[in-house]
Design an enzyme around this catalytic site. Structure first.
Site, short mmCIF file in Angstrom:
data_model
loop_
_atom_site.label_atom_id
_atom_site.label_comp_id
_atom_site.label_asym_id
_atom_site.label_seq_id
_atom_site.Cartn_x
_atom_site.Cartn_y
_atom_site.Cartn_z
N ASN A 7 0.87 -1.18 0.00
CA ASN A 7 0.00 0.00 0.00
C ASN A 7 0.90 1.23 0.00
O ASN A 7 1.49 1.56 1.03
CB ASN A 7 -0.89 -0.05 1.26
CG ASN A 7 -1.71 1.21 1.44
OD1 ASN A 7 -1.80 2.05 0.55
ND2 ASN A 7 -2.33 1.34 2.61
N TRP A 8 1.02 1.86 -1.15
CA TRP A 8 1.96 2.98 -1.27
C TRP A 8 1.40 4.26 -0.65
O TRP A 8 2.11 5.26 -0.55
CB TRP A 8 2.33 3.21 -2.74
CG TRP A 8 3.12 2.09 -3.34
CD1 TRP A 8 3.52 0.93 -2.71
CD2 TRP A 8 3.61 1.99 -4.69
NE1 TRP A 8 4.23 0.14 -3.59
CE2 TRP A 8 4.30 0.76 -4.80
CE3 TRP A 8 3.54 2.82 -5.81
CZ2 TRP A 8 4.90 0.35 -5.99
CZ3 TRP A 8 4.14 2.43 -6.99
CH2 TRP A 8 4.82 1.20 -7.08
N LYS A 9 0.13 4.24 -0.27
CA LYS A 9 -0.52 5.43 0.32
C LYS A 9 -0.28 6.65 -0.58
O LYS A 9 -0.20 6.50 -1.79
CB LYS A 9 -0.03 5.64 1.76
CG LYS A 9 -0.19 4.38 2.59
CD LYS A 9 -0.02 4.59 4.06
CE LYS A 9 -0.19 3.25 4.78
NZ LYS A 9 -0.13 3.36 6.23
N HIS A 92 -9.56 1.19 5.04
CA HIS A 92 -8.28 1.36 5.74
C HIS A 92 -8.51 2.29 6.94
O HIS A 92 -9.32 3.22 6.86
CB HIS A 92 -7.24 1.94 4.78
CG HIS A 92 -5.86 1.91 5.36
ND1 HIS A 92 -5.43 2.87 6.25
CD2 HIS A 92 -4.84 1.05 5.20
CE1 HIS A 92 -4.19 2.58 6.60
NE2 HIS A 92 -3.81 1.48 5.99
N GLU A 94 -6.91 4.70 7.97
CA GLU A 94 -6.73 6.13 7.64
C GLU A 94 -8.00 6.68 7.00
O GLU A 94 -8.36 7.84 7.21
CB GLU A 94 -5.50 6.30 6.74
CG GLU A 94 -4.22 6.10 7.54
CD GLU A 94 -3.06 5.50 6.77
OE1 GLU A 94 -3.04 5.56 5.52
OE2 GLU A 94 -2.13 4.95 7.42
N GLU A 162 -5.48 -4.95 10.70
CA GLU A 162 -4.46 -3.92 10.91
C GLU A 162 -4.74 -3.17 12.21
O GLU A 162 -5.53 -2.22 12.21
CB GLU A 162 -4.47 -2.93 9.74
CG GLU A 162 -4.14 -3.56 8.42
CD GLU A 162 -3.53 -2.55 7.46
OE1 GLU A 162 -2.45 -2.82 6.96
OE2 GLU A 162 -4.13 -1.49 7.24
N GLY A 168 2.44 2.19 10.73
CA GLY A 168 3.40 3.27 10.55
C GLY A 168 4.11 3.68 11.83
O GLY A 168 4.78 4.70 11.88
N SER A 204 3.40 -2.27 10.32
CA SER A 204 4.85 -2.35 10.49
C SER A 204 5.45 -3.70 10.12
O SER A 204 6.40 -4.17 10.75
CB SER A 204 5.25 -1.95 11.92
OG SER A 204 4.81 -0.63 12.20
N GLY A 225 2.72 -1.04 4.30
CA GLY A 225 2.87 0.35 3.90
C GLY A 225 4.33 0.68 3.65
O GLY A 225 4.88 0.40 2.59
N GLY A 226 4.98 1.24 4.68
CA GLY A 226 6.35 1.74 4.55
C GLY A 226 7.32 0.82 3.83
O GLY A 226 8.04 1.25 2.92
P1 PGA Z 1 2.82 0.17 7.63
O1 PGA Z 1 1.34 0.42 7.03
O2 PGA Z 1 3.31 -1.11 7.04
O3 PGA Z 1 3.62 1.37 7.19
O4 PGA Z 1 2.68 0.10 9.11
C1 PGA Z 1 0.45 -0.64 6.89
C2 PGA Z 1 -0.85 -0.15 6.29
O5 PGA Z 1 -1.29 0.96 6.65
O6 PGA Z 1 -1.48 -0.84 5.48
#
Ligand code: PGA
Length: 242
Positions: A7-9, A92, A94, A162, A168, A204, A225-226
């Site tokens: 997930n590149w956000k 998600h 967010e 999640e 993050g 993470s 994500g990251g």
């Molecule tokens: P993260 O994000 O791996 O940076 O913790 C995961 C996500 O939000 O899907």
């Protein structure tokens, strides 16, 4: 099957995204893995062209709950499908927290995705406060049942667990915590839907911890994500080990 989704956000420009997709797609995908890249909407077409023929699948990070009309700034399922999108991340944390998406809206989005032949990745997860007060299972069940109770057994749903406190933050749930909740999700989904669903863990995930997470019996992949923003770390995630 292991589902490994990046997930590149809201990161990368189109040119960065093309470069990243090019680097990632040079790496072979193990037979039992479905590798999915979810760039921002504006990059989908360019990334699709780079991924063409590589086996890597394209995912979107959101979808509109309606098909067309006066929904300024939104992107519909039909538009995504035409761009070669196969998967779509829905609900998600967010989106839930920053953009106020609730379970009713998330259900409509999942239904729209299915109508257009897209595979929804439904995200569920509790906040730190909810876990600290022992409500994590109630919260996750509520988010899950709001959607699965309205689906049919053969709808191709993936659930991503999640925990909000692990996204993050560098604070990963322990493999035992992740396993416990993913097993609970599988059990609840089966009760409501009549079948087991694949469950990813997200929060993470990185090359250093992916192996022990994937070793858990109820975890069928990761939403990352990251660590999905660097070709070498995503390569290790797709391989399942550092
Ligand atoms: P993260 O994000 O791996 O940076 O913790 C995961 C996500 O939000 O899907």
């Amino acid at each position: 099957m292991i589902y490994m989704a990046g997930n590149w956000k809201m990161n990368t420009t189109v040119s960065d995204a093309k470069e990243l997709a090019k680097e990632i797609s040079k790496n072979p995908i193990p037979e039992n893995v479905e590798a999915i890249l979810c760039p921002p909407f504006t990059h989908l077409m360019a990334v699709r062209d780079v991924l063409s023929g590589s086996g890597y699948k394209l995912g979107a990070q959101n979808i509109c709950h309606e098909d067309n009309g006066a929904f300024t700034g939104e992107v519909s399922g039909e538009m995504l499908k035409e761009l070669g999108v196969d998967y779509v991340i829905i609900g998600h944390s967010e989106r839930r927290q920053i953009f106020g998406e609730d379970d009713a809206l998330i259900l409509k989005k999942v239904q729209k995705a299915l109508e257009h032949g897209l595979h929804p990745i439904l995200c569920v997860g509790e906040t730190e406060e909810e876990r600290d007060t022992g409500k994590e299972k109630d919260i996750v069940k509520e988010q899950l049942v709001a959607v699965v109770s309205k689906l049919k057994e053969d709808d191709p749903l993936i659930v991503a667990y999640e925990p909000v406190w692990a996204i993050g933050t560098g604070k990963t749930a322990t493999p035992e915590q992740a396993e416990e909740m993913c097993a609970f999700i599988k059990k609840e989904a089966k009760k409501t839907l009549g079948k087991e669903v694949p469950v990813q863990y997200g929060g993470s995930v990185k090359p250093e911890n992916v192996e022990e997470i994937l070793a858990k019996p109820s975890i069928d992949g990761a939403l990352v994500g990251g660590a999905s923003l660097k070709a070498d770390s995503f390569e290790k995630l797709v391989k399942g080990k550092a």
